[in-house]
Design an enzyme around this catalytic site. Sequence first.
Site, PDB file in Angstrom:
ATOM      1  N   HIS A  23      55.554  21.018  55.653  1.00  0.00           N
ATOM      2  CA  HIS A  23      56.701  21.894  56.827  1.00  0.00           C
ATOM      3  C   HIS A  23      55.988  22.438  57.939  1.00  0.00           C
ATOM      4  N   SER A  73      56.054  16.741  59.337  1.00  0.00           N
ATOM      5  CA  SER A  73      56.671  17.744  58.335  1.00  0.00           C
ATOM      6  C   SER A  73      57.168  16.948  57.049  1.00  0.00           C
ATOM      7  N   SER A  75      62.869  21.344  58.186  1.00  0.00           N
ATOM      8  CA  SER A  75      61.897  22.706  57.911  1.00  0.00           C
ATOM      9  C   SER A  75      60.988  22.918  59.104  1.00  0.00           C
ATOM     10  N   ASP A 133      52.851  17.752  50.733  1.00  0.00           N
ATOM     11  CA  ASP A 133      53.906  18.558  50.037  1.00  0.00           C
ATOM     12  C   ASP A 133      54.816  17.932  49.606  1.00  0.00           C
ATOM     13  N   GLU A 143      50.824  20.329  47.371  1.00  0.00           N
ATOM     14  CA  GLU A 143      51.300  21.625  47.412  1.00  0.00           C
ATOM     15  C   GLU A 143      52.190  21.885  46.384  1.00  0.00           C
ATOM     16  N   ASN A 197      49.871  23.256  43.445  1.00  0.00           N
ATOM     17  CA  ASN A 197      50.890  24.018  43.122  1.00  0.00           C
ATOM     18  C   ASN A 197      50.431  24.889  41.661  1.00  0.00           C
ATOM     19  N   LYS A 209      49.211  30.386  43.593  1.00  0.00           N
ATOM     20  CA  LYS A 209      50.050  29.403  44.565  1.00  0.00           C
ATOM     21  C   LYS A 209      51.690  29.490  43.631  1.00  0.00           C
ATOM     22  N   ASP A 243      53.953  32.070  45.437  1.00  0.00           N
ATOM     23  CA  ASP A 243      54.618  31.205  46.606  1.00  0.00           C
ATOM     24  C   ASP A 243      56.137  30.871  45.844  1.00  0.00           C
ATOM     25  N   ASN A 244      55.953  30.220  44.752  1.00  0.00           N
ATOM     26  CA  ASN A 244      57.256  29.661  44.273  1.00  0.00           C
ATOM     27  C   ASN A 244      58.194  30.833  43.602  1.00  0.00           C
ATOM     28  N   CYS A 248      60.021  32.637  47.449  1.00  0.00           N
ATOM     29  CA  CYS A 248      61.728  32.195  47.128  1.00  0.00           C
ATOM     30  C   CYS A 248      62.394  33.465  46.944  1.00  0.00           C
ATOM     31  N   HIS A 255      62.729  20.996  45.979  1.00  0.00           N
ATOM     32  CA  HIS A 255      62.016  20.141  47.068  1.00  0.00           C
ATOM     33  C   HIS A 255      62.802  19.114  47.653  1.00  0.00           C
ATOM     34  N   HIS A 286      58.907  30.970  53.404  1.00  0.00           N
ATOM     35  CA  HIS A 286      58.255  32.125  52.828  1.00  0.00           C
ATOM     36  C   HIS A 286      57.608  32.581  54.133  1.00  0.00           C
ATOM     37  N   SER A 291      48.796  30.293  49.210  1.00  0.00           N
ATOM     38  CA  SER A 291      49.028  29.148  49.212  1.00  0.00           C
ATOM     39  C   SER A 291      47.981  28.193  49.809  1.00  0.00           C
ATOM     40  N   GLN A 310      45.033  25.748  49.113  1.00  0.00           N
ATOM     41  CA  GLN A 310      45.044  24.232  49.971  1.00  0.00           C
ATOM     42  C   GLN A 310      43.591  24.105  50.237  1.00  0.00           C
TER      43      GLN A 310
HETATM   44  N1  LIG Z   1      61.794  25.807  48.651  1.00  0.00           N
HETATM   45  C1  LIG Z   1      60.543  26.306  48.607  1.00  0.00           C
HETATM   46  O1  LIG Z   1      59.965  26.964  49.380  1.00  0.00           O
HETATM   47  C2  LIG Z   1      59.933  25.932  47.256  1.00  0.00           C
HETATM   48  C3  LIG Z   1      58.767  26.519  47.022  1.00  0.00           C
HETATM   49  C4  LIG Z   1      58.331  26.277  45.640  1.00  0.00           C
HETATM   50  C5  LIG Z   1      58.587  24.941  45.180  1.00  0.00           C
HETATM   51  N2  LIG Z   1      59.943  24.546  45.349  1.00  0.00           N
HETATM   52  C6  LIG Z   1      60.445  23.299  44.475  1.00  0.00           C
HETATM   53  O2  LIG Z   1      61.514  24.098  43.744  1.00  0.00           O
HETATM   54  C7  LIG Z   1      61.502  23.127  42.498  1.00  0.00           C
HETATM   55  C8  LIG Z   1      61.091  23.935  41.105  1.00  0.00           C
HETATM   56  O3  LIG Z   1      59.849  24.385  41.329  1.00  0.00           O
HETATM   57  P1  LIG Z   1      59.393  25.248  40.165  1.00  0.00           P
HETATM   58  O4  LIG Z   1      57.806  25.688  40.370  1.00  0.00           O
HETATM   59  O5  LIG Z   1      60.174  26.526  39.826  1.00  0.00           O
HETATM   60  O6  LIG Z   1      59.467  24.184  38.945  1.00  0.00           O
HETATM   61  P2  LIG Z   1      59.308  24.798  37.364  1.00  0.00           P
HETATM   62  O7  LIG Z   1      59.228  23.472  36.618  1.00  0.00           O
HETATM   63  O8  LIG Z   1      58.789  25.742  37.131  1.00  0.00           O
HETATM   64  O9  LIG Z   1      60.889  25.292  37.243  1.00  0.00           O
HETATM   65  C9  LIG Z   1      62.007  24.402  36.993  1.00  0.00           C
HETATM   66  C10 LIG Z   1      63.108  24.834  35.974  1.00  0.00           C
HETATM   67  O10 LIG Z   1      64.112  23.908  36.128  1.00  0.00           O
HETATM   68  C11 LIG Z   1      64.679  23.534  34.627  1.00  0.00           C
HETATM   69  N3  LIG Z   1      65.565  22.489  34.643  1.00  0.00           N
HETATM   70  C12 LIG Z   1      64.983  21.231  34.873  1.00  0.00           C
HETATM   71  N4  LIG Z   1      66.172  20.387  34.646  1.00  0.00           N
HETATM   72  C13 LIG Z   1      67.153  21.337  34.517  1.00  0.00           C
HETATM   73  C14 LIG Z   1      68.712  21.157  34.548  1.00  0.00           C
HETATM   74  N5  LIG Z   1      69.328  19.694  34.238  1.00  0.00           N
HETATM   75  N6  LIG Z   1      69.511  22.330  34.311  1.00  0.00           N
HETATM   76  C15 LIG Z   1      68.993  23.448  34.258  1.00  0.00           C
HETATM   77  N7  LIG Z   1      67.695  23.650  34.552  1.00  0.00           N
HETATM   78  C16 LIG Z   1      66.862  22.482  34.692  1.00  0.00           C
HETATM   79  C17 LIG Z   1      63.292  23.517  33.928  1.00  0.00           C
HETATM   80  O11 LIG Z   1      63.344  23.676  32.514  1.00  0.00           O
HETATM   81  C18 LIG Z   1      62.458  24.464  34.669  1.00  0.00           C
HETATM   82  O12 LIG Z   1      62.474  25.676  33.971  1.00  0.00           O
HETATM   83  C19 LIG Z   1      60.495  22.082  42.815  1.00  0.00           C
HETATM   84  O13 LIG Z   1      61.088  20.937  43.448  1.00  0.00           O
HETATM   85  C20 LIG Z   1      59.594  22.467  43.695  1.00  0.00           C
HETATM   86  O14 LIG Z   1      58.703  21.449  44.462  1.00  0.00           O
HETATM   87  C21 LIG Z   1      60.342  24.765  46.659  1.00  0.00           C
HETATM   88  N1  LIG Z   2      56.641  29.223  55.667  1.00  0.00           N
HETATM   89  C1  LIG Z   2      56.409  28.081  55.103  1.00  0.00           C
HETATM   90  N2  LIG Z   2      55.580  27.358  55.574  1.00  0.00           N
HETATM   91  C2  LIG Z   2      55.082  26.085  55.022  1.00  0.00           C
HETATM   92  N3  LIG Z   2      55.998  25.718  53.667  1.00  0.00           N
HETATM   93  C3  LIG Z   2      56.671  26.500  53.192  1.00  0.00           C
HETATM   94  C4  LIG Z   2      56.805  27.663  53.851  1.00  0.00           C
HETATM   95  N4  LIG Z   2      57.939  28.453  53.102  1.00  0.00           N
HETATM   96  C5  LIG Z   2      58.044  27.658  52.060  1.00  0.00           C
HETATM   97  N5  LIG Z   2      57.180  26.494  51.939  1.00  0.00           N
HETATM   98  C6  LIG Z   2      57.395  25.450  51.197  1.00  0.00           C
HETATM   99  C7  LIG Z   2      55.994  25.217  50.484  1.00  0.00           C
HETATM  100  C8  LIG Z   2      56.060  25.797  48.971  1.00  0.00           C
HETATM  101  O1  LIG Z   2      54.578  25.644  48.883  1.00  0.00           O
HETATM  102  C9  LIG Z   2      56.454  24.695  48.031  1.00  0.00           C
HETATM  103  O2  LIG Z   2      55.718  24.417  47.041  1.00  0.00           O
HETATM  104  O3  LIG Z   2      57.420  23.902  48.533  1.00  0.00           O
END
Ligand SMILES: NC(=O)c1ccc[n+]([C@@H]2O[C@H](COP(=O)([O-])OP(=O)(O)OC[C@H]3O[C@@H](n4cnc5c(N)ncnc54)[C@H](O)[C@@H]3O)[C@@H](O)[C@H]2O)c1
Ligand SMILES: Nc1ncnc2c1ncn2CC[C@H](O)C(=O)O
Length: 483
Positions: free
Chosen positions: A56, A79, A84, A144, A206, A231, A236, A240-241, A245, A351, A404, A412, A416
């Site tokens: 991103h 990206s 994003s 990522d 990532e 990750n 991380k 971050d996660n 969030c 993701h 974030h 994070s 990296q």
């Molecule tokens: N948007 C962001 O900034 C950001 C940041 C970090 C991670 N992510 C993404 O978020 C997602 C989750 O990451 P995470 O680290 O929490 O993973 P994780 O594996 O720790 O958590 C996912 C959870 O979902 C549950 N799950 C799976 N299928 C399911 C279903 N059908 N119904 C209910 N629960 C279910 C699993 O049991 C698990 O506990 C990934 O795609 C990751 O890449 C996004």
């Molecule tokens: N501010 C951010 N810059 C880059 N990536 C970001 C930001 N916030 C969330 N993410 C998503 C990356 C995250 O580590 C993931 O695991 O998806």
Amino acid sequence: TVENRQDFKVADLSLAEFGRKEITLAEHEMPGLMAIRKEYAQAQPLAGARVTGSLHMTVQTAVLIETLVALGAQVRWASCNIFSTQDHAAAAIAVGPNGTVDNPQGVPVFAWKGETLEEYWWCTEQALTWPDSPTGGPNMILDDGGDATLLVHKGVEYEKDGKVPSPDTAESDEHRVILELLTRTITDGSQKWTQLASEIRGVTEETTTGVHRLYEMQRDGVLLFPAINVNDAVTKSKFDNKYGCRHSLIDGINRATDVLIGGKTAVVFGYGDVGKGCAESLRGQGARVIVTEIDPICALQAAMDGYQVATLEDVVDKADIFITTTGNKDIIMAADMAKMKHQAIVGNIGHFDNEIDMAGLAKIPGIVKDEVKPQVHTWTFPDGKVIIVLSEGRLLNLGNATGHPSFVMSNSFADQTLAQIELFTKPDEYPTGVYVLPKHLDEKVARLHLDALGVKLTTLRPEQAEYIGVKVDGPFKPDHYRY
Ligand SMILES: NC(=O)c1ccc[n+]([C@@H]2O[C@H](COP(=O)([O-])OP(=O)(O)OC[C@H]3O[C@@H](n4cnc5c(N)ncnc54)[C@H](O)[C@@H]3O)[C@@H](O)[C@H]2O)c1
Ligand SMILES: Nc1ncnc2c1ncn2CC[C@H](O)C(=O)O
């Protein structure tokens, strides 16, 4: 840097000054990453590295990019999501700290907010295509979600097969775009992708979903080069996660809808690292949070954290806000959305966008999609019932907000950077496979963030260290310890 190079594509170069101001502010909020930049600048460990990034393109990522450059790397960037990119950050990266809008001297970056799928994959291809490289490609990937790694692996696979599956066999629009790109680039005998991949020393990944793809490729014996699973560095995913969030989920919901979260019922699908942060975020706003889970351990955690744990079927017509965090697919289907309350809010922070059945929603006869504003759409069912979908099912914290904050991304991106140094400088220690950062580096990253928060660590006395079986300076936990 090359004078007047136009080897980039961003939305609006004139945003560079604004981007530079926010990058400067972010550097102060990224003490760990900046400390690593300072510590390694002299040694130039990434001299000779050609890093292709697919992550991103935000203000925080700009600080990561300029850290890689400060450590000697050449970088090309795209990206990893069509919504994003922060256009001012991309502009600042293209112009560079010493360039001007009229004479850009920054990093080749190909990213803008609101890319089409074709444009997204074109950007990824540009970030992977190095005009001055002997192989035509990078020797490092910083990924990522794994899209850059996927493109390289599929390119090599289809060159080996001597053919690319017809785009007509595609399982989705995105799959079609990828097959069309590979069909275009795999001309008879070119071996572009095999050549491009030939000097890649490794990829640092990532996120959870990208890591899942790597372990699948390792299991299937098709991984072309080593990978570090960034990750699962504790500094991380447990930061971050979760805390990232916790901050950026409601930021996205608020900017998108301005709805009052207090008093509403919210459903969080998944109680992993991301789900835990999201549930806490929504509860912090006074929502009644219901969790869904498949995993009894995470379900038990949610229950003991005071959340109701239910199934979607039980609550689909009662809740106001639905947030998917699973990293899985088909979590909320069109038939589920048809049962939701009027103006229910549906969003994903996982993701990929396959957690919410957007294709199924679009196919409902008579459904009407309308854009309220970018990344906020109403979908009106034939009976007049409306649902509000954020970022078209793509991760809403980056689509509807700015992701974030810097301090958590400093963790994070310190991970990296250390992972890039590990793979690039110690190729003999990393034969093809998937690795996690050694714990002493994980603890180093945490240590780099303590002063900024006024943390004063207690020092182990030697007899105490001996008693618990660790060294005075760590590592303080066994590898199997769960934080
Ligand atoms: N948007 C962001 O900034 C950001 C940041 C970090 C991670 N992510 C993404 O978020 C997602 C989750 O990451 P995470 O680290 O929490 O993973 P994780 O594996 O720790 O958590 C996912 C959870 O979902 C549950 N799950 C799976 N299928 C399911 C279903 N059908 N119904 C209910 N629960 C279910 C699993 O049991 C698990 O506990 C990934 O795609 C990751 O890449 C996004
Ligand atoms: N501010 C951010 N810059 C880059 N990536 C970001 C930001 N916030 C969330 N993410 C998503 C990356 C995250 O580590 C993931 O695991 O998806």
